[in-house]
Design a protein around this motif. Structure first.
Motif, short mmCIF file in Angstrom:
data_model
loop_
_atom_site.label_atom_id
_atom_site.label_comp_id
_atom_site.label_asym_id
_atom_site.label_seq_id
_atom_site.Cartn_x
_atom_site.Cartn_y
_atom_site.Cartn_z
N GLU A 195 0.94 -1.20 0.00
CA GLU A 195 -0.11 0.21 0.11
C GLU A 195 0.81 1.28 -0.08
N GLU A 196 2.06 1.10 0.47
CA GLU A 196 3.09 2.26 0.31
C GLU A 196 3.56 2.67 -1.12
N VAL A 197 3.40 1.68 -1.93
CA VAL A 197 3.88 1.75 -3.56
C VAL A 197 2.57 1.82 -4.35
N ASP A 198 1.72 2.45 -4.42
CA ASP A 198 0.67 2.78 -5.04
C ASP A 198 0.82 3.58 -6.20
N PRO A 199 1.02 3.07 -7.31
CA PRO A 199 1.29 3.86 -8.41
C PRO A 199 0.11 5.12 -8.72
N ALA A 200 -0.86 4.67 -8.22
CA ALA A 200 -1.95 5.99 -8.47
C ALA A 200 -1.73 7.10 -7.80
N ALA A 201 -0.82 6.79 -6.56
CA ALA A 201 -0.31 8.17 -5.66
C ALA A 201 0.66 8.94 -6.40
N ILE A 202 1.33 8.34 -7.48
CA ILE A 202 2.33 9.18 -8.10
C ILE A 202 1.70 10.41 -9.09
N PRO A 203 2.26 11.60 -8.55
CA PRO A 203 1.67 12.61 -9.39
C PRO A 203 1.96 12.49 -10.88
N ALA B 179 3.23 14.53 -12.92
CA ALA B 179 4.31 15.22 -13.26
C ALA B 179 5.56 14.43 -12.87
N HIS B 180 5.32 13.55 -12.08
CA HIS B 180 6.65 12.74 -11.59
C HIS B 180 6.70 10.94 -12.05
N ARG B 181 5.78 10.92 -12.90
CA ARG B 181 5.48 9.35 -13.51
C ARG B 181 6.87 8.99 -14.10
N GLN B 182 7.40 9.87 -15.00
CA GLN B 182 8.47 9.56 -15.96
C GLN B 182 9.75 9.42 -14.82
N MET B 183 9.79 10.13 -14.30
CA MET B 183 11.02 10.15 -13.11
C MET B 183 11.10 8.90 -12.24
N VAL B 184 9.81 8.27 -11.64
CA VAL B 184 9.79 7.03 -10.96
C VAL B 184 10.05 6.12 -11.77
N LEU B 185 9.53 6.03 -13.38
CA LEU B 185 9.89 4.92 -14.09
C LEU B 185 11.33 4.92 -14.39
N ASP B 186 11.87 5.94 -14.73
CA ASP B 186 13.33 6.02 -14.81
C ASP B 186 14.33 5.54 -13.64
N ALA B 187 13.60 5.80 -12.29
CA ALA B 187 14.61 5.42 -11.17
C ALA B 187 14.22 3.88 -11.15
N ALA B 188 13.14 3.31 -11.35
CA ALA B 188 12.92 1.87 -11.49
C ALA B 188 13.75 1.37 -12.66
N ARG B 189 14.01 2.01 -13.63
CA ARG B 189 14.50 1.41 -14.58
C ARG B 189 16.19 1.07 -14.22
N ARG B 190 16.57 2.19 -13.51
CA ARG B 190 17.93 2.29 -13.06
C ARG B 190 18.15 1.20 -12.00
N GLU C 79 9.02 -7.99 -15.26
CA GLU C 79 7.41 -7.93 -15.15
C GLU C 79 6.93 -6.92 -14.03
N SER C 80 7.77 -6.66 -13.17
CA SER C 80 7.25 -5.52 -12.46
C SER C 80 7.15 -4.02 -12.86
N LEU C 81 8.34 -3.94 -13.72
CA LEU C 81 8.65 -2.70 -14.59
C LEU C 81 7.47 -2.66 -15.58
N SER C 82 7.01 -3.63 -16.31
CA SER C 82 6.24 -3.64 -17.42
C SER C 82 4.94 -3.22 -16.87
N LEU C 83 4.65 -3.76 -15.47
CA LEU C 83 3.27 -3.42 -14.95
C LEU C 83 3.13 -2.10 -14.36
N LEU C 84 4.30 -1.69 -13.95
CA LEU C 84 4.32 -0.23 -13.41
C LEU C 84 4.12 0.80 -14.68
N GLU C 85 4.83 0.61 -15.77
CA GLU C 85 4.60 1.14 -17.00
C GLU C 85 2.97 1.29 -17.52
N GLN C 86 2.46 0.34 -17.42
CA GLN C 86 1.04 0.17 -17.84
C GLN C 86 0.20 0.84 -16.98
#
Length: 108
Positions: free
Chosen positions: A63-71, A73-84, A98-105
């Motif tokens: 519940e602390e890593v809810d993608p819906a809570a990401i503003p 404006a910050h979504r690309q930044m979070v995706l980039d950090a996850a890719r790193r 699989e986790s990254l693909s789900l987050l991207e979707q």
């Protein structure tokens, strides 16, 4: 841009980073090193860095890593950090991909 985030947003990014470090159920030395590097990049306060260290011992709760809570404006930044993170140890495990693909979707 990362250092200009609010405290809440910096911690949100790091929760996602740490959750991706745990995707294969273990924190590897290169992943730990990347987390420490990102703590410095984000200019985290000592108490924030301590929270992040805790997430390296025990992963953030779902519940602390809810993608819906990401503003938006910050979504690309979070995706980039996850890719790193998933590339940090030089090996992208199927669970990590699989986790990254789900987050991207979810953030699309």
């Amino acid at each position: 841009m990362l250092k200009n985030l609010s405290r809440e947003d910096r911690l949100r990014v790091m929760r996602f980073v740490c959750s991706f470090a745990w995707a294969d159920l273990e924190i590897k030395p290169k992943e730990r090193a990347l987390v420490h590097k990102m703590v410095k990049e984000l200019h985290l306060e000592p108490d924030e860095a301590k929270q992040v260290e805790g997430w390296l011992k025990v992963p953030p709760r779902a519940e602390e890593v809810d993608p819906a809570a990401i503003p938006r404006a910050h979504r690309q930044m979070v995706l980039d950090a996850a890719r790193r993170m998933i590339k940090a140890d030089g090996n992208v495990d199927p669970e990590e991909q699989e986790s990254l693909s789900l987050l991207e979707q979810l953030l699309a």
